[in-house]
Design a protein around this motif. Structure first.
Motif, short mmCIF file in Angstrom:
data_model
loop_
_atom_site.label_atom_id
_atom_site.label_comp_id
_atom_site.label_asym_id
_atom_site.label_seq_id
_atom_site.Cartn_x
_atom_site.Cartn_y
_atom_site.Cartn_z
N LEU A 178 44.18 36.13 51.88
CA LEU A 178 43.44 35.91 50.63
C LEU A 178 43.32 34.43 50.32
O LEU A 178 42.26 33.94 49.92
N CYS A 179 44.42 33.71 50.45
CA CYS A 179 44.39 32.28 50.13
C CYS A 179 43.51 31.51 51.10
O CYS A 179 42.88 30.51 50.72
N ARG A 180 43.44 31.99 52.37
CA ARG A 180 42.52 31.31 53.30
C ARG A 180 41.07 31.53 52.86
O ARG A 180 40.25 30.61 52.92
N ALA A 181 40.77 32.75 52.42
CA ALA A 181 39.41 33.01 51.93
C ALA A 181 39.10 32.24 50.66
O ALA A 181 37.98 31.76 50.45
N LEU A 182 40.10 32.09 49.82
CA LEU A 182 39.90 31.36 48.56
C LEU A 182 39.87 29.86 48.76
O LEU A 182 39.30 29.13 47.95
N GLY A 183 40.47 29.40 49.83
CA GLY A 183 40.57 27.95 50.03
C GLY A 183 39.24 27.29 50.26
O GLY A 183 39.12 26.08 50.12
N GLY A 184 38.22 28.06 50.62
CA GLY A 184 36.91 27.46 50.85
C GLY A 184 36.19 27.04 49.59
O GLY A 184 35.18 26.35 49.65
N SER A 185 36.65 27.48 48.45
CA SER A 185 35.99 27.14 47.20
C SER A 185 36.70 25.96 46.55
O SER A 185 37.89 26.03 46.23
N CYS A 186 35.95 24.87 46.37
CA CYS A 186 36.55 23.68 45.75
C CYS A 186 36.46 23.73 44.24
O CYS A 186 36.92 22.81 43.57
N ARG A 187 35.83 24.77 43.70
CA ARG A 187 35.65 24.83 42.24
C ARG A 187 36.46 25.94 41.61
O ARG A 187 36.23 26.29 40.47
N LEU A 188 37.38 26.53 42.34
CA LEU A 188 38.18 27.62 41.80
C LEU A 188 39.06 27.11 40.67
O LEU A 188 39.82 26.16 40.85
N SER A 189 38.93 27.73 39.49
CA SER A 189 39.71 27.26 38.34
C SER A 189 40.61 28.34 37.77
O SER A 189 41.69 28.03 37.28
N HIS A 190 40.17 29.58 37.82
CA HIS A 190 40.96 30.66 37.25
C HIS A 190 41.14 31.75 38.31
O HIS A 190 40.15 32.25 38.86
N LEU A 191 42.38 32.12 38.55
CA LEU A 191 42.70 33.12 39.56
C LEU A 191 43.54 34.21 38.90
O LEU A 191 44.55 33.92 38.26
N ASP A 192 43.10 35.46 39.08
CA ASP A 192 43.76 36.59 38.39
C ASP A 192 44.16 37.61 39.44
O ASP A 192 43.31 38.26 40.07
N PHE A 193 45.49 37.77 39.63
CA PHE A 193 46.05 38.77 40.55
C PHE A 193 46.75 39.89 39.78
O PHE A 193 47.61 40.58 40.33
N SER A 194 46.41 40.09 38.54
CA SER A 194 47.16 41.06 37.73
C SER A 194 46.93 42.48 38.22
O SER A 194 45.89 42.81 38.80
N GLY A 195 47.94 43.33 37.96
CA GLY A 195 47.83 44.75 38.28
C GLY A 195 47.96 45.05 39.76
O GLY A 195 47.47 46.09 40.21
N ASN A 196 48.66 44.20 40.52
CA ASN A 196 48.85 44.45 41.95
C ASN A 196 50.34 44.73 42.22
O ASN A 196 51.08 45.10 41.31
N ALA A 197 50.76 44.57 43.47
CA ALA A 197 52.14 44.91 43.84
C ALA A 197 52.75 43.77 44.66
O ALA A 197 53.32 43.99 45.72
N LEU A 198 52.63 42.55 44.14
CA LEU A 198 53.14 41.40 44.88
C LEU A 198 54.65 41.35 44.90
O LEU A 198 55.26 41.00 45.91
N GLY A 199 55.32 41.67 43.79
CA GLY A 199 56.77 41.66 43.72
C GLY A 199 57.34 40.26 43.83
O GLY A 199 56.62 39.25 43.86
N ASP A 200 58.68 40.18 43.88
CA ASP A 200 59.34 38.88 43.96
C ASP A 200 59.00 38.16 45.26
O ASP A 200 58.85 36.93 45.28
N GLU A 201 58.82 38.95 46.33
CA GLU A 201 58.47 38.33 47.63
C GLU A 201 57.10 37.66 47.55
O GLU A 201 56.91 36.54 48.03
N GLY A 202 56.17 38.34 46.93
CA GLY A 202 54.84 37.76 46.79
C GLY A 202 54.86 36.53 45.91
O GLY A 202 54.14 35.56 46.18
N ALA A 203 55.67 36.54 44.83
CA ALA A 203 55.74 35.37 43.97
C ALA A 203 56.30 34.17 44.72
O ALA A 203 55.80 33.05 44.59
#
Length: 1797
Positions: free
Chosen positions: A959-984
């Protein structure tokens, strides 16, 4: 010979009458039909000769009764050419009551006929559904069974004969109409059906009658024909249709038209038709059965009524019952349903039974009604049809059929086509008929265009009609007034049907001759029948009622205003009184027009002055209504009224009074309504927004808005808006030159209507927005997709239209069209060639991952301005990567929202760079504010929301590789997923690679506190991270950047500045980082881990924590770590319960942690700790422990802990439980507490004993400077300290309720104070006696004691009594001040008491103590021997008191100040006072201002000034200083060489007085202050004053405001401005730019100027402009000086050169956002500024936001006033939340300090 003539003995007169009427039998037939509506003229014997027929008809008229015969005789004389020798005997014999023999007075009544009866009408609303008196009553009792059996055999035959009789009666009724004299031949044939429009979902489905309405998709707004009224969808149950139309739309005419069509066989589906009018049914007082209603009141069968009724019941589907005027129904029925046809009920109950199907189930019911609240008896499934009157084609068709003559027809049509206003009036069929009738009489004698000019209003149409219909070409005023009185009396009593006795015979004849009255047969019950009369239309009755009010001398003109009211149109139709006065105010307004003055003068037989006075009353009433806040219906009614007056001034007043946002909700609006509104808006200067929500609208009513230049925003929200509406709107849009926004929400416009609107859009260049709900292509079901897409492309038109359409707002929806991946390319190609689209909705298809990726990839090339919806297309987690990669380079993407759980995929776009021109233009004005601002705004930021997508830690890298192509990304919302402490933890490593974000949302991802600690470490690695917000209970975890004012206000109408635009002026402050943990479990171990993590965070740092309960151990752990957090600036524990021991732990923090600045604990629930930075010097501490349940036991340990603090500035212990014991303990510890500012002990249950304890303790506290106690409702208790030992103390006690025994204790405490003390006692129940005791007990060795007493009795006691109190003082009284209005007595005592030798000598001279007066004088001489000041304010000085002062004043050798202000003194008292004051030769201040002396008293007082050579301050303001008095004053002033202050304001001395003063001013070398405000001084006097003031070298304060000085005086003052000037007041001085500039140049660089006021002068661009500045200027007042944005930059630069400015007043000017930007730029550099007033200017939300940013840099500023600037309320709220110092309220929240004193 006729027996009647023989009986009358008037054989010759009778013969002459018969011979006269035999010449015009047609006229006689019409009159007989009018007076005998039930008579069948065709039933006469055809064989009899004409003379016998005339005699028979006259006989029937005569036997009808005296009133009828007299009215007929008046008709003969009025309408026919009767020779004078016949007219005189006719009127003298039969025209009055004495000519009718008593024995024939009631004549025999002819037997009723068996036909329907009716009356004639010129109006489309008239009809007289006649009622018939039957031969026998039907249904009143059951018939015998024997009789019923005998008739069963003829069942069908009886019914058939009755139905034939019913139809033949209708044919006879409608088959022939007699033309009235003066009416055109085509009068009765000119019927044009009005516009009918279905409401609700009741469109017909049966199209066999010719309507093309079979499509089951037919919705509201469908237009209907007359025959469609009986094609509803109801198969079973009642078939009920309700025709809704306003007055004059033709409801009654349509009802009769249906009867005529049925009689002609065009409604063959119905076997029987019955027509009833509720206005006649209201007259029936008895209960009826349904058979009685049908047979007794309508038409009786020849035999067997029961059998006929059984047939009707059996064949109810073929029965139609029409009820006209449902809105007029009275006697509401009970909720109980009718049992059956045998149960008698009120008429409305029978109607209810028919509607509900309990009577004649299956029959058809048609009702007509005006709009409003209908009776609840109507079923919910009833079909509602709106009757809208005429559109333009119908008007022209009606006119064409009205005029049979071709030339007249063309002339009439030409008049209409050239007069648009006349066309709008003709939209109402009743008015259209009146107009045609007027044109019929006007056209032959008028030039082209003149006829229509005589018909400008509805009222004047009626006036013209009445005038042209007058018999023999003239009108009889008496007849008009008489008929108008009948009309008004009827309206006021709710009567629309009159009996023959209600109308005098001459008036009856007049109404019949002009066709103003109609007659018909009425039944008041079974067996009761009579002739009824009514005005041909209700509006005609209202017109005549208004005429009576305006023209009758019997009506008081002051009563007219009571009739000028506005109806809300929501009349409760079931109430027991009809709403009959709806149009009366309109006709009153119309008659108030100047054009109606001659007509009214003729009718009233009075001159036009008398008429004008009555018209003025109506106009005044309308003006009052114009200024009120009215609902939508009342606004429309007012527009009609004002339009009728033809007064442009009144129309302008109404137009300007309308709100800028005018809404109309849920009431029907016609073409005429909008035309009247448009007429009023034409007089408006400002733009307006019109909203129509839920209003039934006439289909062609938008045409009424054509040419309206004032509407900026137009919105229609109604299901009635269809293609016809859109077509009419498309014709009006190009003519509405100011329209910017158009909304058609909730409409039913199809592609055809859209096409019409799109074709109109190129002709509307000013139109900025057409909302998305307006123009929608509905492309489903899938089978229609191709065709609909082709239709969409057809809308493009030519190149110019396509270019214009691209700037319009269109939406394309292809929902659930089974589109697949292989359709995407074709769809993209069509979208690229199609029009400019606002929205594209492809949800509910089968695009899958690849199709979504392709659409997202093509989004950058498509002209989509709002959003692309790809929801519910089978997107998976793998497809998310592709969509992210596809949109990474899209320049216009504003937001991507993907939620796999909710099947949501929505791309939202921002305007392209070229479309941001407006934003750049608005940003350009702030160039000076934004240094280093790029010349072009950088691209906007993007928000990516991947919520509820089931994302886990393993997905983050890709996901971060796909997002890295945008130089104007200002707000990122990952709410409601299952990242857990490992993902954080993984995300914390990946975040630096995503660039600079503004927010990251990790809510609802199962994160623990360990993850929070990991994210906290990101403060050190991410420069953009400033805020971490965590709520364990709601799983809210958000990381944010610096969200300042512009982000908080982004939701409102403020300029959105991108993240890349930095404000160097605003970035100087260091923005703190914050960690906010809400609802977290804060155990000692967790707090330790948190604090250790925070030690590595950069500062400044704010920590905000909350949990349900925080233990003492956790609190101690937290507090012990604080010394190791030097970057900490704020620690907050909100909504966290602490233990009762916590105040002691927090109090110890001052010594434990030196960087603590303030401890704030409230209610043991909210704790805030403020810290100073390491760079700040060690300073003061503040402690606040409020509402913490602190009691006596906590005081000593708390004081011991606080005593360790070096410098405790403030201590707040309010709202605790100290009581008197705790207070005493605290006061004992007070000397050990290092408090340097204040101690707050309010709300601690302290009593009077506690207050006395304070008095007792004060001497032991040398640093206490002031203490105040209020034991009333305020419960305040404050002690103020100073750092050094104070020389004096001030004690204020309020509402302490002292008892007599408390006074000695109070005196004892005061006596212990060895230093000067000031005591104020306010409402402490200290009476006159107790005050005397207190003064006698207070004794000091040495010093001054000030006492202020504020008690109600002080204002009533009088000067004499108060002076008598002073005699008991134990020390010398040096000052006495009495203010009765303020109920104050102020004394100053000096100890020890000393004698004055001069006073002793005078006292010995008054040693005669025989009288009380002499004794009192003697005592006062003793106690007041050293009196230096005597002030009397707002007192009523009686003669006794003045005598006392006359005796006392000579002994006061040390008296320096005497004030007598705002008081009342008699002339004898003035003489006494003058005598006494003449001996006070050492006075230095004399104030006699604001007294009620009069000119003679003032002259007497001038003697006081004799010999006052030591006087320094003289105030004679607000006194009548006439010429001679002023001359005497100036002579006295020459000897006052020490005078420093001279106040002579508001004396109206004028130029003469100014010249006298100018001559004496050089004799006052020490003059420092002069006030000549409000004296009527003009340029001549001002010029001489300016010359003299230049010689006053020591002048510091110059006040010349409220004089008409002009620029010449300003130039003179500028040339000789005193060098020591501190205050210059010149408000309202008629200064212009030249004078202001000269003054500013003279003031520039003055080192002493502190205040300048140039308010209320027309300075325009002549504002003060400084080069050197004013170093000491504290206040500048430029209120209401016409200052605009052009002077903003020099104004700001000048203000910046005044570093001491504390207050800037710029309210009531025309400053805009450019000025706000300039002021915001200089705000941070004005370190001493406290207040800026910008209310009532033109600053918008943009300027207010800039001020908020600038205000953030000026920490000393207390308030910026912005009331009444054009800023939306929601923006105001957001601005105040961000910056509370912005004040938008009407009342000033900040108290202002006095100036110029």
């Amino acid at each position: 010979m006729d027996p009647v003539s023989l009986q009358l003995g008037t054989k010759n007169l009778w013969s002459l009458l018969v011979r006269l009427l035999s010449k015009d039998p047609q006229w006689l037939n019409a009159k007989v039909k009018f007076f005998l509506p039930k008579m069948d003229l065709s039933s006469r014997n055809k064989a009899e000769d004409a003379t016998q027929g005339v005699m028979l008809q006259l006989n029937r008229l005569y036997t009808q009764g005296q009133a009828t015969w007299q009215a007929f005789i008046h008709c003969v004389c009025m309408e026919l050419d009767v020779p004078l020798d016949l007219e005189v005997p006719l009127l003298s014999t039969w025209g009055h009551g004495d000519g009718f023999p008593s024995q024939l007075e009631t004549g025999e009544e002819s037997q009723p006929e068996s036909q329907l009866h009716h009356g004639e009408s010129w109006s489309c609303g008239a009809g007289g559904g006649g009622l018939k008196r039957p031969h026998q009553s039907c249904g009143s009792s059951p018939r015998p069974k024997q009789c019923r059996k005998q008739q069963l055999g003829g069942y069908e035959e009886l019914a058939k004969r009755y139905l034939q009789l019913l139809r033949s009666s209708a044919q006879q009724r409608y088959g022939s109409r007699t033309r009235r004299p003066g009416q055109p031949l085509a009068f009765h044939q000119a019927y044009i059906p009005p516009i009918l429009q279905w409401s609700r979902a009741t469109a017909p489905f049966n199209t066999q009658e010719g309507a093309i309405l079979g499509d089951p998709k037919a919705e509201d707004g469908t237009e209907a024909s007359i025959l469609d009224l009986f094609n509803t969808k109801a198969d079973k149950g009642p078939r009920v249709t309700v025709l809704l139309g306003k007055a004059g739309m033709g409801k009654t005419t349509l009802a009769h038209r249906l009867c005529q069509k049925w009689a002609d066989g065009q409604l063959d589906r119905f076997q029987a038709l019955f027509l009833f009018e509720f206005r006649q049914l209201n007259l029936i007082t008895e209960f009826l059965t349904l058979p009685q209603l049908l047979f007794d009141l309508y038409l009786s069968p020849e035999a067997g009524p029961d059998l006929v009724f059984q047939y009707l019941e059996k064949n109810a589907k073929g029965v139609l019952l029409i009820f006209d005027g449902l809105d007029q129904a009275l006697y509401p029925h009970s909720s109980k349903d009718t049992a059956g046809p045998e149960a008698p009920s009120p008429a409305l109950a029978l109607f209810s039974g028919l509607c509900k199907g309990t009577l004649l189930p299956g029959c058809w019911v048609l009702a007509t009604s005006r709009p409003g609240k209908l009776p609840d008896c109507l079923p919910t499934e009833a079909a509602m049809v709106h009757m809208w009157g005429f559109d333009r084609p119908r008007v022209e068709e009606y006119v064409g059929r009205f005029f049979s003559n071709q030339l007249w027809q063309e002339a009439a049509l030409a008049e209409l086509r050239e007069n648009r206003h006349l066309q709008s009036m003709c939209a109402v069929p009743a008015v259209c008929q009146v107009t045609c009738l007027c044109l019929y009489h006007l056209l032959p004698s008028s030039c082209p265009g003149q006829s229509a000019a005589l018909l400008p209003t509805v009222t004047q149409n009626y006036v013209q009609m009445v005038s042209t219909l007058g018999p023999r070409g003239h009108l009889l005023p008496e007849s008009l007034l008489g008929l108008s009185e009948v009309a008004l009396r009827g309206l006021e009593t709710g009567k629309v049907i009159f009996s023959v006795g209600d109308i005098p015979p001459p008036m009856m004849a007049f109404g019949a001759a002009l066709g103003l009255l109609t007659s018909f047969c009425i039944c008041t019950g079974p067996g009761h029948q009579e002739t009824g009369y009514a005005f041909t239309h209700l509006s005609l009755q209202e017109f005549f009622a208004a005429l009576h009010l305006m023209a009758s001398p019997e009506v008081d003109k002051n009563a007219l205003a009571h009739y000028v009211t506005l109806s809300s149109r929501w009349v409760l139709r079931t109430k027991a009184r009809l709403g009959l006065l709806d149009h009366l105010p309109t006709f009153l307004a119309g008659l108030a027009s100047r054009a109606c003055c001659p007509f009214l003068s003729h009718v009233a037989q009075r001159d036009e002055v008398w008429v004008g006075a009555r018209q003025a009353e109506v106009m005044q009433a309308l003006r009052k209504l114009a200024t009120r806040r009215l609902t939508g219906p009342k606004v429309v009614a007012l527009c009609h009224c004002v339009g009728e007056t033809q007064e442009p001034e009144l129309a302008s007043l109404v137009a300007q009074s309308l709100p800028c946002h005018l809404s109309f909700h849920n009431f029907p609006l016609t073409y005429a309504d909008l035309a009247s509104l448009n007429n009023i808006l034409g007089h408006r200067n400002a733009p307006i927004q019109l909203d129509f929500e839920g209003c039934p609208l006439e289909p062609h009513c938008p045409e009424a808005l054509a040419g309206c230049k004032q509407v900026e925003n137009l919105s229609f929200k109604s299901r009635k808006c269809g293609d016809a509406f859109a077509e009419a709107l498309s014709r009006s849009l190009p003519t509405m030159g100011s329209l910017k926004k158009l909304g058609l929400a909730g409409s039913k416009i199809t592609a055809q209507g859209i096409g019409r609107l799109v074709q109109a859009l190129p002709l509307c260049p000013q139109l900025e927005e057409v909302r998305e709900a307006d123009l929608i292509f509905l492309l489903s079901p899938p089978t229609k997709t191709a065709a609909e897409l082709q239709g969409a492309s057809d809308l493009q038109g030519n190149a110019s239209q396509r270019k214009e359409a691209q700037s319009r707002s269109l939406a394309l929806r292809l929902q659930q069209c089974q589109l697949r991946v292989h359709d995407v390319q074709e769809l993209i190609a069509q979208l690229q060639e199609g029009p400019h689209l606002d929205k594209v909705d492809l949800s509910g298809n089968q695009l899958d991952n690849e199709g979504c990726r392709l659409m997202a990839e093509a989004a950058a090339q498509l002209d989509i301005t709002r959003n692309l919806d790809l929801s519910d297309n089978g997107l998976s987690v793998d497809g998310v990567y592709g969509v992210l990669s596809a949109v990474s380079m899209c320049q216009t993407l504003a937001e991507l929202h993907i939620s796999l759980l909710h099947k949501t995929v929505v791309l939202t776009f921002a305007p392209k760079q070229e479309e941001q021109g407006g934003i750049q233009e608005r940003a350009a004005l702030h160039d000076s504010l934004m240094r280093q601002m790029p010349c072009e705004l950088p691209p906007h930021s993007t928000r990516i929301r991947l919520t509820h997508c089931g994302l886990q830690a393993k997905h983050l890298a890709q996901l971060c590789r796909a997002l890295g192509g945008s130089c104007r990304l200002s707000h990122l919302d990952f709410s409601g997923n299952a990242l857990g402490d490992e993902g954080a933890a993984q995300l914390a490593q990946l975040l630096p690679g995503l660039g600079t974000l503004q927010s990251l949302n990790l809510s609802e991802n199962g994160l623990s506190l360990d993850s929070v600690f990991i994210l906290t470490q990101c403060f050190s690695t991410l420069q953009w991270l400033f805020h971490l917000e965590v709520n364990s209970e709601s799983q809210h975890v958000v990381l944010r950047g610096d969200r300042r004012g512009r982000d908080q206000l982004a939701g409102g109408p403020l300029p959105e500045f991108p993240a890349g635009a930095r404000f160097s002026a605003f970035d100087q402050r260091c923005i703190p980082r914050s960690v906010c943990l809400r609802q977290c479990l804060l155990e000692p171990l967790s707090l330790t881990h948190l604090c250790e993590t925070l030690e590595k965070c950069p500062g400044p740092l704010e920590v905000k924590l909350s949990c349900e309960v925080l233990s003492d151990q956790s609190l101690e752990t937290l507090l012990n770590h604080l010394p190791r957090l030097p970057q900490l600036s704020l620690l907050q524990l909100s909504e966290t319960r602490l233990s009762p021991r916590s105040p002691l732990l927090l109090a110890d923090l001052f010594s434990l942690c030196p960087q603590v600045q303030k401890v704030d604990l409230r209610s043991l629930y909210h704790t805030t700790l403020h810290f100073r930075s390491s760079e700040e010097q060690k300073g003061e501490y503040c402690g606040r422990f409020t509402d913490c349940a602190l009691s006596r036991e906590h005081v000593e340990p708390l004081c011991w802990l606080l005593s360790k603090c070096e410098d405790l500035n403030q201590l707040d212990l309010s709202a605790n439980l100290l009581g008197d014991d705790g207070l005493q303990c605290l006061l004992e510890c007070l000397p050990q507490l290092p408090i340097s500012a204040s101690l707050d002990l309010s709300h601690n249950s302290v009593s009077v004993e506690g207050a006395l304890c304070l008095v007792k303790t004060l001497p032991s506290c040398p640093r206490v400077r002031e203490a105040s106690v209020n034991l009333g409702s305020e419960q305040s208790f404050w002690i103020h300290f100073s750092r050094q030992e104070e020389a004096g103390k001030t004690l204020r006690l309020s509402q302490c309720s002292f008892r007599p025994e408390h006074v000695p204790t109070l005196a004892t405490g005061l006596n212990q104070a060895l230093k000067p003390t000031a005591l104020t006692l306010t409402q402490c129940c200290l009476g006159l006696k107790q005050l005397t005791v207190l003064l006698s007990l207070v004794r000091w060795p040495v010093g001054l004691f000030s006492l202020r007493v504020e008690e109600p009795w002080v204002g009533k006691a009088g000067v004499l009594a108060l002076l008598e109190v002073c005699t008991q003082a134990s020390g010398n009284i040096t000052e006495i001040s009495i203010a009765e209005a303020q109920q104050q007595l102020c004394l100053q005592l000096e100890f020890p008491r000393q004698e004055n030798p001069e006073a002793v000598a005078l006292r010995l001279a008054h040693c005669d103590l025989g009288t009380h007066h002499n004794l009192l004088v003697w005592q006062l001489m003793e106690t007041c021997a050293r009196l230096r000041q005597l002030s009397l304010s707002q007192v009523n000085l009686c003669d006794t008191s003045s005598l006392l002062l006359q005796s006392l004043l000579p002994s006061l050798s040390e008296l320096k100040t005497f004030r007598l202000t705002c008081s009342c003194v008699r002339s004898e008292g003035l003489a006494h006072l003058t005598s006494g004051l003449s001996h006070c030769l050492h006075l230095e201040e004399l104030d006699l201002s604001n007294n009620q002396f009069g000119e003679e008293g003032t002259r007497v007082l001038m003697g006081v000034l004799e010999g006052k050579c030591w006087l320094k301050r003289l105030d004679l303001s607000h006194l009548p200083l006439g010429g001679s008095i002023l001359a005497e004053l100036t002579q006295r002033l020459r000897h006052m060489t020490l005078l420093q202050s001279l106040r002579l304001s508001h004396n109206q001395i004028g130029d003469t007085g100014a010249q006298l003063l100018a001559a004496v001013l050089p004799w006052l070398p020490e003059l420092r202050k002069i006030d000549l405000s409000g004296n009527g001084i003009g340029p001549a006097g001002g010029a001489q004053l300016a010359e003299s003031l230049a010689l006053c070298r020591h002048l510091e304060q110059l006040m010349l405001g409220c004089n008409a000085l002009g620029d010449a005086t300003a130039l003179g003052l500028a040339q000789g401005l005193p060098q020591h000037l501190r205050i210059l007041h010149l408000p309202s001085s008629r200064l212009g730019p030249e004078g202001a500039l000269s003054l500013s140049q003279a003031l520039d660089g003055c080192p002493y100027v502190e205040e300048v006021s140039l308010a209320e002068n027309s300075l325009a661009r002549g504002i003060p402009q400084f080069c050197q500045g004013l170093p000491l200027l504290r206040r500048i007042d430029l209120v209401s000086c016409d200052i605009d944005d052009h002077t903003a930059k020099p104004l700001a630069a000048s203000l910046l050169l005044c570093p001491a400015l504390e207050e800037i007043l710029l309210s009531w000017n025309v400053l805009g956002d450019e000025a706000a930007a300039e002021l915001a730029r200089v705000l941070p550099q004005m370190g001493r500024l406290k207040r800026m007033d910008l209310e009532k200017n033109r600053i918008t939300a943009c300027g207010a936001w800039l001020l908020a940013e600038g205000l953030a840099q000026g920490s000393g500023i207390q308030v910026i006033r912005l009331w009444n600037n054009p800023i939306p309320p929601d923006t105001v709220q957001r601005l105040q939340r961000q910056e509370p110092r912005l004040d938008f309220a009407f009342f000033d929240k900040q108290p202002k300090a006095p100036w110029g004193t």
